[in-house]
Structure formats: C-alpha cells, structure tokens
Design an enzyme around this catalytic site. Structure first.
Site, mmCIF file in Angstrom:
data_model
loop_
_atom_site.group_PDB
_atom_site.id
_atom_site.type_symbol
_atom_site.label_atom_id
_atom_site.label_comp_id
_atom_site.label_asym_id
_atom_site.label_seq_id
_atom_site.Cartn_x
_atom_site.Cartn_y
_atom_site.Cartn_z
ATOM 1 N N LYS A 53 -12.845 39.056 -2.745
ATOM 2 C CA LYS A 53 -11.868 40.021 -2.216
ATOM 3 C C LYS A 53 -10.543 40.012 -2.981
ATOM 4 C CE LYS A 53 -13.796 40.137 2.439
ATOM 5 N NZ LYS A 53 -13.541 40.049 3.883
ATOM 6 N N GLY A 85 -4.266 29.907 12.070
ATOM 7 C CA GLY A 85 -4.587 30.024 10.648
ATOM 8 C C GLY A 85 -3.527 30.843 9.939
ATOM 9 N N ALA A 86 -3.354 30.565 8.658
ATOM 10 C CA ALA A 86 -2.371 31.312 7.872
ATOM 11 C C ALA A 86 -2.910 31.537 6.459
ATOM 12 C CB ALA A 86 -1.040 30.563 7.841
ATOM 13 N N THR A 99 -0.764 23.666 8.387
ATOM 14 C CA THR A 99 0.300 23.536 7.386
ATOM 15 C C THR A 99 1.366 24.573 7.711
ATOM 16 O OG1 THR A 99 -1.468 23.017 5.824
ATOM 17 C CG2 THR A 99 0.715 23.411 4.885
ATOM 18 N N TYR A 152 -18.730 35.047 13.384
ATOM 19 C CA TYR A 152 -19.805 35.380 14.311
ATOM 20 C C TYR A 152 -21.060 34.699 13.805
ATOM 21 C CZ TYR A 152 -21.460 38.408 10.664
ATOM 22 O OH TYR A 152 -21.917 38.847 9.451
HETATM 23 P P1 ATR Z 1 -9.434 32.447 4.624
HETATM 24 O O1 ATR Z 1 -9.315 33.361 3.445
HETATM 25 O O2 ATR Z 1 -10.782 32.416 5.285
HETATM 26 O O3 ATR Z 1 -8.333 32.647 5.610
HETATM 27 P P2 ATR Z 1 -8.076 30.187 3.514
HETATM 28 O O4 ATR Z 1 -7.101 31.094 2.838
HETATM 29 O O5 ATR Z 1 -8.614 29.007 2.779
HETATM 30 O O6 ATR Z 1 -9.348 30.973 4.012
HETATM 31 O O7 ATR Z 1 -7.390 29.689 4.870
HETATM 32 C C1 ATR Z 1 -8.063 28.879 5.770
HETATM 33 C C2 ATR Z 1 -7.163 28.667 6.981
HETATM 34 O O8 ATR Z 1 -7.906 27.881 7.939
HETATM 35 C C3 ATR Z 1 -5.882 27.926 6.690
HETATM 36 O O9 ATR Z 1 -4.874 28.416 7.527
HETATM 37 C C4 ATR Z 1 -6.263 26.488 7.077
HETATM 38 O O10 ATR Z 1 -5.166 25.674 7.432
HETATM 39 P P3 ATR Z 1 -4.223 25.019 6.312
HETATM 40 O O11 ATR Z 1 -3.335 26.129 5.822
HETATM 41 O O12 ATR Z 1 -3.488 23.958 6.992
HETATM 42 O O13 ATR Z 1 -5.164 24.514 5.244
HETATM 43 C C5 ATR Z 1 -7.125 26.738 8.256
HETATM 44 N N1 ATR Z 1 -8.062 25.641 8.560
HETATM 45 C C6 ATR Z 1 -9.238 25.384 7.969
HETATM 46 N N2 ATR Z 1 -9.847 24.313 8.538
HETATM 47 C C7 ATR Z 1 -9.006 23.901 9.526
HETATM 48 C C8 ATR Z 1 -9.066 22.839 10.477
HETATM 49 N N3 ATR Z 1 -10.102 22.010 10.528
HETATM 50 N N4 ATR Z 1 -8.032 22.697 11.345
HETATM 51 C C9 ATR Z 1 -6.982 23.542 11.288
HETATM 52 N N5 ATR Z 1 -6.868 24.560 10.414
HETATM 53 C C10 ATR Z 1 -7.872 24.740 9.541
#
Ligand code: ATR
Length: 270
Positions: free
Chosen positions: A67, A132-133, A157, A221
């Site tokens: 993407k 999430g961010a 984070t 899903y």
């Molecule tokens: P995507 O494009 O799917 O959003 P990404 O950009 O890698 O993937 O972002 C993954 C998000 O899931 C991030 O916000 C991540 O938190 P961090 O920014 O702290 O890394 C979050 N995430 C993934 N696994 C997690 C977990 N076990 N607990 C909390 N947050 C998680």
C-alpha cells in the site's frame, strides 16, 4: 468484459475476487477479478501495475505489503495522482487510470465508516478511541473526523500517536494516550477500534478493565480476537472487520464501474 486484480504477497487467501464477482453478479455485469502475486520489491510492483494497465486492466486493489509502495507510485512527482484520502493515509488500496495517469485512492477508512453506519453505529459527536498508531490508524482518522467524531489514540509507543496528532492537527483535535495510562486511569468511549497488528500477529494486547466502550470494533476479521472477547465480557457490542472489507471493496467497485451497488442484492458468503 472488464478486468481487475488484487496485488499482494501473500495473496492466495484474498477474498476480494469472490466479493467483486458477487458485486458484478448482482448487477448482471461480466467481469474478471483475479489474485496477482508479486515479489515484495518496488520495481516488481511497478512492473506488475504497468503490465496490467497497459494490457487493458480497469482497476486494481492493493494489499499488504504494497500500500505504501502504491502510494509512492501514484505521487504527482512520479506522474500519478492521489485522492485526498490516499494523501492523508499515505497509502493506496485502489488503483485506476484517470486522464492517462495512475490514480491512487484509499477506501479503507471510508469502508470502516460505511460499515459502522450500516451497522447503525452513530458517529456524530461521539467519543471514539483507536488503539494503535500505525498505518491502519492513519487511514481511518480523516474519514472518522469527517463524521464529527472526537478521536483519542492509544498507543504502546506514545510518540507515534503524538506524531499522528500533530500531522492531523489541521483537520481537528486528537487526544493521545499511552497504553500504560490504562493502568491508572478510567476511560469510557462510545466506540473503541482495534487498529493494531496484534490480532494478525497473534500477540497479546494488554487491555484493562479501566477501559470501557459501548461498541468494540476489530479491524481484523477471520481470526479469534482477544480484543473483542475482552469487550464482549464487559457487555459491549462487538463487530469484526469483515464489514469494512466489504465496504472498502464496494467503494472501489463503484469508482471503477461508475455504478452504485445495493448490498442487499449481493449474495456474499462470509
Ligand atoms: P499497520 O500498518 O497494520 O497499522 P504498523 O504500522 O506496523 O502496522 O503498526 C502496528 C501498530 O500496532 C502500532 O501502533 C503498534 O504499536 P507500536 O507503535 O508501539 O509498535 C501496534 N501493536 C502491534 N502489536 C502490539 C501489541 N502487542 N501491543 C500493543 N500495540 C501493538
């Protein structure tokens, strides 16, 4: 016959062909929509996209991990064009040719909003938390704000959430919290959305009973969601991302074909 593809890696699991064929069947349109595997590098992706559109293809969907590469390919500096949603998401999930240019849109966020509205979840003036961010969150912020929702981002984070808040400041205020804040404070939302990759990767998302919501939505899903199980236990209404998948596809199909779909007339298998 109009030709479409979905490009991804892996791609064999994609439900997009059956969804788009069901859309076309509901309108009596003859289409071909197939899965297109692609090596993960940008050059291969560009070659696949060029071959498809030079060969008369009408529209392509883009899924993981392409993407962001698709976004770059559609950037004006590379001779393409981007919708405002793709620009704010910095990611493209839908490609078409427009005025001879490669045009990139992102229907994920509007798909989420359309699904919530279809499921009778009111968004106007509501408090929505997003966990999430990352890229998934970035893609849904603008469409949710456009519905008049007030957003709070929770992230492991905190800096990543703060960066998104700053980036979207011209569109409106976003609250940010560290997931650690759940250990001490009480939080209550109308809707909470899981936009982390935790459900996909099978990792544990540490939630707390201090975090409450009327509706919990997991953008994923097809896999058991510990996030939805957590909120179901609290008595919240739970929704998974299948509806978002259908609605993002519907928006792409309507853009490509210039035809409105009536989902009540579409025979979908979950
Ligand atoms: P995507 O494009 O799917 O959003 P990404 O950009 O890698 O993937 O972002 C993954 C998000 O899931 C991030 O916000 C991540 O938190 P961090 O920014 O702290 O890394 C979050 N995430 C993934 N696994 C997690 C977990 N076990 N607990 C909390 N947050 C998680």
């Amino acid at each position: 016959m109009q030709h479409f593809i979905v490009i991804g890696n892996p791609i064999s699991h994609s439900k997009s062909p059956q969804i788009h064929h069901a859309f076309a069947d509901s309108l009596g349109l003859a289409i071909s929509y197939r899965r297109q595997f692609c090596p993960t590098d940008a050059d291969s992706f560009r070659a696949v996209v060029e071959a498809f559109f030079c060969g008369g293809g009408v529209g392509a969907n883009v899924t993981l991990p392409f993407k962001e590469i698709a976004f770059e390919l559609c950037s004006p500096i590379n001779g393409g064009a981007l919708s405002s949603y793709a620009q704010s998401a910095k990611a493209v999930n839908t490609l078409a040719l427009r005025d001879g240019k490669l045009y990139g849109d992102n229907t994920d966020g509007r798909g989420l909003v359309a699904d919530l509205i279809a499921q009778k979840v009111d968004l106007q003036g509501k408090n929505i938390a997003i966990i999430g961010a990352g890229g998934a969150t970035r893609g849904v912020i603008l469409p949710l704000m456009e519905q008049g929702a007030t957003l709070t981002l929770f992230n492991r984070t905190l800096l990543k959430a703060t960066n998104l808040k700053d980036e979207f400041a011209p569109h409106g205020m976003i609250g940010v919290q560290s997931l650690d804040a759940l250990a001490t404070g009480d939080f209550d939302y109308d809707v909470i959305i899981n936009a982390t990759s935790a459900t996909t990767t099978g990792q544990q998302l540490s939630l707390s009973p201090n975090l409450k919501a009327c509706v919990a939505y997991d953008m994923m899903y097809g896999k058991p969601s510990a996030f939805l199980a957590h909120f179901a236990k609290q008595g919240a209404r739970t929704l998974d991302g299948y509806g978002m998948l259908i609605h993002q596809a519907k928006l792409a199909f309507e853009m490509w074909t210039g035809t409105q779909l009536d989902l009540d007339k579409v025979a979908l298998e979950k």
